[in-house]
Design a protein around this motif. Structure first.
Motif, mmCIF file in Angstrom:
data_model
loop_
_atom_site.group_PDB
_atom_site.id
_atom_site.type_symbol
_atom_site.label_atom_id
_atom_site.label_comp_id
_atom_site.label_asym_id
_atom_site.label_seq_id
_atom_site.Cartn_x
_atom_site.Cartn_y
_atom_site.Cartn_z
ATOM 1 N N PHE A 89 33.248 2.640 -3.982
ATOM 2 C CA PHE A 89 33.442 2.462 -2.540
ATOM 3 C C PHE A 89 32.227 2.938 -1.765
ATOM 4 O O PHE A 89 31.299 3.510 -2.324
ATOM 5 C CB PHE A 89 34.730 3.164 -2.087
ATOM 6 C CG PHE A 89 34.687 4.668 -2.093
ATOM 7 C CD1 PHE A 89 34.404 5.374 -0.942
ATOM 8 C CD2 PHE A 89 34.948 5.391 -3.261
ATOM 9 C CE1 PHE A 89 34.381 6.764 -0.946
ATOM 10 C CE2 PHE A 89 34.933 6.782 -3.270
ATOM 11 C CZ PHE A 89 34.647 7.470 -2.096
ATOM 12 N N GLY A 91 31.147 4.482 2.459
ATOM 13 C CA GLY A 91 31.634 4.990 3.744
ATOM 14 C C GLY A 91 30.574 4.699 4.793
ATOM 15 O O GLY A 91 29.404 5.052 4.609
ATOM 16 N N TYR A 155 35.434 3.727 11.384
ATOM 17 C CA TYR A 155 35.011 4.041 10.018
ATOM 18 C C TYR A 155 35.235 2.806 9.147
ATOM 19 O O TYR A 155 36.309 2.195 9.186
ATOM 20 C CB TYR A 155 35.828 5.224 9.476
ATOM 21 C CG TYR A 155 35.376 5.698 8.119
ATOM 22 C CD1 TYR A 155 34.217 6.454 7.977
ATOM 23 C CD2 TYR A 155 36.103 5.390 6.981
ATOM 24 C CE1 TYR A 155 33.791 6.885 6.728
ATOM 25 C CE2 TYR A 155 35.678 5.822 5.723
ATOM 26 C CZ TYR A 155 34.517 6.571 5.614
ATOM 27 O OH TYR A 155 34.102 7.001 4.377
ATOM 28 N N ARG A 157 35.255 1.104 5.329
ATOM 29 C CA ARG A 157 35.421 1.490 3.931
ATOM 30 C C ARG A 157 35.352 0.241 3.039
ATOM 31 O O ARG A 157 36.355 -0.388 2.712
ATOM 32 C CB ARG A 157 36.760 2.203 3.773
ATOM 33 C CG ARG A 157 37.193 2.538 2.355
ATOM 34 C CD ARG A 157 36.161 3.265 1.537
ATOM 35 N NE ARG A 157 35.786 4.581 2.010
ATOM 36 C CZ ARG A 157 36.396 5.734 1.719
ATOM 37 N NH1 ARG A 157 37.458 5.726 0.968
ATOM 38 N NH2 ARG A 157 35.929 6.879 2.165
ATOM 39 N N TYR A 187 35.881 14.213 11.503
ATOM 40 C CA TYR A 187 36.457 14.240 10.155
ATOM 41 C C TYR A 187 37.367 15.454 9.974
ATOM 42 O O TYR A 187 38.437 15.378 9.386
ATOM 43 C CB TYR A 187 35.307 14.274 9.137
ATOM 44 C CG TYR A 187 35.736 14.260 7.697
ATOM 45 C CD1 TYR A 187 36.449 13.188 7.176
ATOM 46 C CD2 TYR A 187 35.412 15.311 6.846
ATOM 47 C CE1 TYR A 187 36.844 13.160 5.841
ATOM 48 C CE2 TYR A 187 35.795 15.297 5.510
ATOM 49 C CZ TYR A 187 36.515 14.224 5.014
ATOM 50 O OH TYR A 187 36.895 14.197 3.703
ATOM 51 N N TYR A 220 35.836 11.592 -6.996
ATOM 52 C CA TYR A 220 36.619 12.240 -5.931
ATOM 53 C C TYR A 220 37.936 12.752 -6.508
ATOM 54 O O TYR A 220 38.413 13.825 -6.126
ATOM 55 C CB TYR A 220 36.813 11.271 -4.759
ATOM 56 C CG TYR A 220 35.469 10.964 -4.119
ATOM 57 C CD1 TYR A 220 35.055 11.630 -2.974
ATOM 58 C CD2 TYR A 220 34.572 10.075 -4.708
ATOM 59 C CE1 TYR A 220 33.800 11.404 -2.427
ATOM 60 C CE2 TYR A 220 33.311 9.842 -4.184
ATOM 61 C CZ TYR A 220 32.935 10.505 -3.041
ATOM 62 O OH TYR A 220 31.676 10.296 -2.510
ATOM 63 N N THR A 322 28.630 10.656 5.848
ATOM 64 C CA THR A 322 28.934 9.710 6.923
ATOM 65 C C THR A 322 30.152 10.174 7.707
ATOM 66 O O THR A 322 30.140 10.199 8.941
ATOM 67 C CB THR A 322 29.190 8.310 6.327
ATOM 68 O OG1 THR A 322 27.997 7.895 5.685
ATOM 69 C CG2 THR A 322 29.577 7.308 7.403
HETATM 70 C C1 COI Z 1 31.941 9.506 3.684
HETATM 71 O O1 COI Z 1 31.369 10.495 4.142
HETATM 72 O O2 COI Z 1 32.000 8.435 4.303
HETATM 73 C C2 COI Z 1 32.582 9.542 2.378
HETATM 74 O O3 COI Z 1 32.683 8.522 1.754
HETATM 75 C C3 COI Z 1 33.172 10.806 1.898
HETATM 76 C C4 COI Z 1 34.658 10.740 1.884
HETATM 77 C C5 COI Z 1 35.129 11.900 1.104
HETATM 78 C C6 COI Z 1 35.267 10.746 3.234
#
Ligand code: COI
Length: 376
Positions: A89, A91, A155, A157, A187, A220, A322
């Motif tokens: 993934f 972010g 955000y 993803r 966050y 993670y 991010t």
């Molecule tokens: C981000 O900072 O966007 C990430 O992908 C970390 C995630 C643990 C929220």
């Protein structure tokens, strides 16, 4: 189209977006409900009306680029990702500027990392063009979901997983790529205030030759138990040490780490293959160097940081990513030590870096490095 990293020019974006067939929902969220969700978004809890999607079949490659109604995926119980975690993934964020335009930050860097992660997880590479095209197509479709509050953003993803129903252990012959979007505020629930960090002595996030520098769900998942241990020890976040010697700082569960010394130099763990190459991390290295400060990427012994906190030579510690942007660290603890970082308040450089970065992202400062890309 190319799989190698390149900058997408504004005039090219229209053609990339046009490849995505927008199949809009006939049940959009009512305006009042959306406005309520946008007023105080908690990280990762609310999602927009649509998602971008591209499918991959070994025999055909990437096909069926579309933006469709956001909703649950129907998966066969034998779907490979559910068993062997073949998943990656990214972010990212979309920021609304004062004139109403919507921008994202260094998307080519995320696209390049996504391709590197795909390679490590034996997934097919998505082109930079499809990666950025999917994001722009989704953001344009769900434009009304981009919040405009201070520190708020949409955000993004992007993720990819093995969707083939097959229990044999081999790279999947069917893969899905999706991008979902979530309006977010800070966050951490408390906003920008110092977090405490527990240095794990018992667990590692990644080892040499492992998947530490890939952005894959498994890394993670491996951080969750140590993160729970951190919380049981009264800390907000966990920090991992290297798996070979258990002595050098690596990174937190989802953020890179920086240490500021009393001589003004700024240090961060060097990329050894087991640390995620953060886009925020590399941007901070650039911004700090712009101000003539010495930035040092090196192995940072925990012992040195603990001693530096005790004698005052470590002035600031901050984490970045991010989602978390730049987050001050107010306390560092572990089995045998527990230190407040300076006076426990956000450090001067930490907050200056945070302001400079967010000013660029929100269009309040000149984008002198050409990092911003207009999406809508
Ligand atoms: C981000 O900072 O966007 C990430 O992908 C970390 C995630 C643990 C929220």
């Amino acid at each position: 189209m190319t799989t190698t990293s390149h900058n997408v020019l504004p005039e090219e974006l229209e053609d990339l977006v046009a490849l995505f067939d927008v199949r809009g929902t006939d049940e959009p969220t009512p305006d009042a409900e959306r406005e309520e969700a946008l007023a105080s978004p908690r990280f990762g809890t609310v999602f927009t009306d649509h998602m971008a999607r591209v499918s991959w079949r070994q025999e055909d490659g990437w096909l069926d680029r579309r933006v469709e109604k956001y909703g649950p995926l129907q998966l066969d119980p034998a779907t490979a990702v559910l068993h062997y975690a073949q998943e990656i993934f990214e972010g990212m964020k979309a920021y609304k500027h004062a004139d109403g335009s919507v921008w994202t930050f260094r998307p080519e860097s995320n696209a390049a990392r996504f391709a590197r992660s795909a390679h490590r997880l034996a997934l097919p590479a998505l082109t930079v063009d499809d990666f950025i095209g999917s994001i722009a197509a989704l953001v344009r479709t769900d434009l009304a979901w981009v919040p405009d509050g201070e520190d708020s953003s949409l955000y993004l993803r992007p993720f990819m997983f093995a969707s083939e129903p097959f229990l044999g252990v081999r790279p999947a012959a069917q893969v899905e790529y999706l991008c979902i979007a979530s309006p977010v505020g800070p966050y951490f629930a408390g906003g920008v205030k110092p977090v405490s960090i527990w240095v794990s002595q018992d667990y590692h996030r990644a080892g040499p030759g492992g998947t530490g520098d890939a952005k894959c769900g498994g890394n993670y998942a491996a951080s969750l138990l140590p993160q729970t241990e951190a919380q049981q020890n009264g800390c907000d976040q966990v920090c991992f040490l290297d798996a070979t010697t258990n002595s050098y700082l690596e990174e937190l569960g989802g953020m890179n780490i920086f240490v500021v010394m009393d001589d003004g130099t700024v240090h961060t763990p060097e990329l050894t293959g087991s640390i995620l190459e953060g886009v925020t991390r590399s941007s901070i290295l650039r911004l700090v160097a712009d101000h003539g400060r010495e930035v040092v990427e090196r192995k940072i012994p925990l012992e040195e940081v603990v001693a530096g906190l005790a004698d005052g030579s470590v002035r600031e510690i901050f984490a970045c990513g991010t989602a978390a942007v730049v987050t001050p660290v107010g306390r560092l603890a572990g089995g045998t030590f527990d230190h407040t970082v300076a006076d426990g308040e956000p450090g001067e450089l930490t907050m200056a870096v945070r302001t400079e970065l967010t000013d660029i992202q929100y269009g309040r400062a000149q984008d002198r490095h050409g990092w911003m890309r207009r999406l809508a």
